[in-house]
Design a protein around this motif. Structure first.
Motif, PDB file in Angstrom:
ATOM      1  N   GLU A  66       0.966  -1.193   0.220  1.00 50.08           N
ATOM      2  CA  GLU A  66      -0.019  -0.191   0.073  1.00 50.08           C
ATOM      3  C   GLU A  66       0.674   1.198   0.071  1.00 50.08           C
ATOM      4  N   ALA A  67       0.266   2.331  -0.531  1.00 50.01           N
ATOM      5  CA  ALA A  67       0.926   3.633  -0.405  1.00 50.01           C
ATOM      6  C   ALA A  67      -0.258   4.528  -0.619  1.00 50.01           C
ATOM      7  N   TYR A  68      -0.022   5.879  -0.080  1.00 48.30           N
ATOM      8  CA  TYR A  68      -0.883   7.221  -0.147  1.00 48.30           C
ATOM      9  C   TYR A  68      -0.329   7.811  -0.865  1.00 48.30           C
ATOM     10  N   HIS A  69      -1.201   8.623  -1.805  1.00 49.73           N
ATOM     11  CA  HIS A  69      -0.742   9.672  -2.707  1.00 49.73           C
ATOM     12  C   HIS A  69      -1.087  10.894  -2.032  1.00 49.73           C
ATOM     13  N   LYS A  70      -0.150  11.781  -1.683  1.00 47.84           N
ATOM     14  CA  LYS A  70      -0.137  12.847  -0.796  1.00 47.84           C
ATOM     15  C   LYS A  70      -1.036  14.111  -1.331  1.00 47.84           C
ATOM     16  N   PHE A  71      -1.237  14.155  -2.792  1.00 50.62           N
ATOM     17  CA  PHE A  71      -1.817  15.187  -3.347  1.00 50.62           C
ATOM     18  C   PHE A  71      -3.532  14.753  -3.219  1.00 50.62           C
ATOM     19  N   SER A  72      -3.906  13.642  -3.883  1.00 56.75           N
ATOM     20  CA  SER A  72      -5.203  13.172  -4.024  1.00 56.75           C
ATOM     21  C   SER A  72      -5.641  12.470  -2.792  1.00 56.75           C
ATOM     22  N   LYS A  73      -4.728  12.187  -1.975  1.00 59.94           N
ATOM     23  CA  LYS A  73      -5.121  11.417  -0.601  1.00 59.94           C
ATOM     24  C   LYS A  73      -5.969  10.264  -0.982  1.00 59.94           C
ATOM     25  N   THR A  74      -5.426   9.632  -1.951  1.00 62.20           N
ATOM     26  CA  THR A  74      -5.877   8.423  -2.404  1.00 62.20           C
ATOM     27  C   THR A  74      -4.878   7.118  -1.804  1.00 62.20           C
ATOM     28  N   CYS A  75      -5.419   6.055  -1.344  1.00 63.45           N
ATOM     29  CA  CYS A  75      -4.852   4.912  -1.058  1.00 63.45           C
ATOM     30  C   CYS A  75      -4.623   4.034  -2.101  1.00 63.45           C
ATOM     31  N   PHE A  76      -3.608   3.642  -2.691  1.00 66.64           N
ATOM     32  CA  PHE A  76      -3.565   2.507  -3.458  1.00 66.64           C
ATOM     33  C   PHE A  76      -2.992   1.290  -3.289  1.00 66.64           C
ATOM     34  N   ASP A 111      -1.999 -14.974 -15.605  1.00 66.46           N
ATOM     35  CA  ASP A 111      -0.691 -14.242 -16.394  1.00 66.46           C
ATOM     36  C   ASP A 111      -0.790 -12.984 -15.669  1.00 66.46           C
ATOM     37  N   VAL A 112      -1.830 -12.551 -14.965  1.00 64.24           N
ATOM     38  CA  VAL A 112      -1.657 -11.368 -14.042  1.00 64.24           C
ATOM     39  C   VAL A 112      -0.746 -11.546 -12.648  1.00 64.24           C
ATOM     40  N   GLU A 113      -0.054 -10.241 -12.480  1.00 66.40           N
ATOM     41  CA  GLU A 113       0.757 -10.607 -11.421  1.00 66.40           C
ATOM     42  C   GLU A 113       0.304  -9.811 -10.308  1.00 66.40           C
ATOM     43  N   TYR A 114      -0.366  -8.612 -10.482  1.00 68.58           N
ATOM     44  CA  TYR A 114      -0.978  -7.922  -9.354  1.00 68.58           C
ATOM     45  C   TYR A 114      -2.284  -7.405  -9.710  1.00 68.58           C
ATOM     46  N   ILE A 115      -3.194  -7.225  -8.743  1.00 72.09           N
ATOM     47  CA  ILE A 115      -4.322  -6.596  -8.852  1.00 72.09           C
ATOM     48  C   ILE A 115      -4.272  -5.282  -7.940  1.00 72.09           C
ATOM     49  N   LEU A 116      -4.599  -4.114  -8.970  1.00 72.89           N
ATOM     50  CA  LEU A 116      -4.237  -2.860  -8.358  1.00 72.89           C
ATOM     51  C   LEU A 116      -5.664  -2.183  -7.828  1.00 72.89           C
ATOM     52  N   HIS A 117      -5.781  -1.700  -6.629  1.00 77.92           N
ATOM     53  CA  HIS A 117      -7.240  -1.050  -6.135  1.00 77.92           C
ATOM     54  C   HIS A 117      -6.620   0.105  -5.566  1.00 77.92           C
ATOM     55  N   SER A 118      -7.683   0.988  -5.720  1.00 76.82           N
ATOM     56  CA  SER A 118      -7.752   2.366  -5.244  1.00 76.82           C
ATOM     57  C   SER A 118      -8.796   2.623  -4.437  1.00 76.82           C
ATOM     58  N   SER A 119      -8.801   3.221  -3.269  1.00 77.40           N
ATOM     59  CA  SER A 119      -9.892   3.582  -2.341  1.00 77.40           C
ATOM     60  C   SER A 119     -10.840   4.720  -3.008  1.00 77.40           C
ATOM     61  N   GLU A 120     -10.457   5.244  -4.278  1.00 74.60           N
ATOM     62  CA  GLU A 120     -11.473   6.165  -5.152  1.00 74.60           C
ATOM     63  C   GLU A 120     -12.704   5.050  -5.589  1.00 74.60           C
ATOM     64  N   GLN A 121     -13.820   5.759  -5.748  1.00 78.81           N
ATOM     65  CA  GLN A 121     -14.668   5.145  -6.569  1.00 78.81           C
ATOM     66  C   GLN A 121     -14.486   4.787  -7.980  1.00 78.81           C
ATOM     67  N   PHE A 122     -14.079   5.958  -8.596  1.00 80.54           N
ATOM     68  CA  PHE A 122     -13.624   6.046 -10.019  1.00 80.54           C
ATOM     69  C   PHE A 122     -12.074   6.161 -10.147  1.00 80.54           C
ATOM     70  N   PRO A 123     -11.095   5.424  -9.971  1.00 81.18           N
ATOM     71  CA  PRO A 123      -9.856   5.459  -9.654  1.00 81.18           C
ATOM     72  C   PRO A 123      -8.960   5.890 -11.030  1.00 81.18           C
ATOM     73  N   ASP A 124      -7.900   6.488 -10.759  1.00 81.04           N
ATOM     74  CA  ASP A 124      -7.201   7.042 -11.893  1.00 81.04           C
ATOM     75  C   ASP A 124      -5.732   6.555 -11.835  1.00 81.04           C
ATOM     76  N   PHE A 125      -5.562   5.249 -12.295  1.00 75.44           N
ATOM     77  CA  PHE A 125      -4.300   4.290 -12.187  1.00 75.44           C
ATOM     78  C   PHE A 125      -3.250   5.409 -12.827  1.00 75.44           C
ATOM     79  N   SER A 126      -3.359   6.205 -13.712  1.00 80.01           N
ATOM     80  CA  SER A 126      -2.244   6.867 -14.460  1.00 80.01           C
ATOM     81  C   SER A 126      -1.411   7.704 -13.372  1.00 80.01           C
ATOM     82  N   VAL A 127      -1.651   8.047 -12.343  1.00 72.68           N
ATOM     83  CA  VAL A 127      -0.893   8.691 -11.284  1.00 72.68           C
ATOM     84  C   VAL A 127       0.270   7.955 -10.919  1.00 72.68           C
TER      85      VAL A 127
END
Length: 157
Positions: A66-76, A111-127
Motif C-alpha cells: 500500500e501507498a498513499y498519494h499525498k495530493f489526491s489523498k488516495t490509497c493505492f 498471467d496477471v501478477e498484481y491486482i491494483l485497487h484504489s480507495s476512490e470510486q473512479f480510480p485514476d491509475f495513471s498517477v
C-alpha cells in the motif's frame, strides 16, 4: 405499533469496483518491483498484512502493498494475484476437490501478477508511474458484487 423496516437486502444496490490488472514483462521479485516503483513516484509502497483467503483445505496468503498519494489523498493497493504461501488445514481425502496448494484470486487471469485497487470510486491509475520495460500497460477491469474477489476487497478496505 408496527416496526419499520430499515432496509431490504433486495433493494440495496452494490456498486461494481474498478481495479487494474498489472502484468509484468519480466519475472522479477516483488521487492525489486516495488523498489523501482518507489524510485519513480512520490509514493512509498510498503508491505502490509497479507490478504488471507480461507479455503476448505488450505488457507492462502496473498502479499499486499500500500501507498498513499499525498495530493489526491488516495490509497493505492497492489495485491498479488498468486498466493505466496498456503497452510494446509486438513488432509484431502477426496480425489477431485479442485483445491490445490496454489491459488489465484482471478482464476481466469493467471498471467496477471498484481491486482491494483484504489480507495476512490473512479480510480485514476495513471498517477502511478510504472517502470519502463518491466510492466505492460495496466488493464482496467470491473468486479461485480457477485464475484469472490469483490467480497475480499470489501472486507480488507
Amino acid at each position: 405499533m408496527e416496526i419499520q423496516k430499515l432496509y431490504d437486502l433486495d433493494d440495496i444496490e452494490f456498486e461494481d469496483i474498478a481495479i487494474g490488472l498489472v502484468r509484468l514483462a519480466k519475472d522479477i521479485p516483488a521487492h525489486e518491483f516495488f523498489y523501482k516503483i518507489n524510485q519513480t513516484n512520490n509514493l512509498n509502497f510498503s508491505r502490509k498484512k497479507d490478504l488471507v483467503f480461507h479455503g476448505g483445505y488450505y488457507d492462502y496468503l496473498f502479499p499486499r502493498f500500500e501507498a498513499y498519494h499525498k495530493f489526491s489523498k488516495t490509497c493505492f493497493t497492489f495485491i498479488s494475484n498468486k498466493s505466496s504461501e498456503s497452510k494446509q488445514k486438513k488432509i484431502q481425502t477426496e480425489l477431485f476437490t479442485e483445491e490445490e496448494n496454489i491459488k489465484f484470486l482471478l482464476n481466469n487471469q493467471v498471467d496477471v501478477e498484481y491486482i491494483l485497487h484504489s480507495s476512490e470510486q473512479f480510480p485514476d491509475f495513471s498517477v502511478i508511474l510504472l517502470p519502463e520495460n518491466l510492466v505492460f500497460p495496466i488493464q482496467d477491469y470491473t468486479l461485480s458484487s457477485d464475484e469472490e474477489l469483490y467480497q475480499i476487497i470489501q472486507y480488507y478496505e
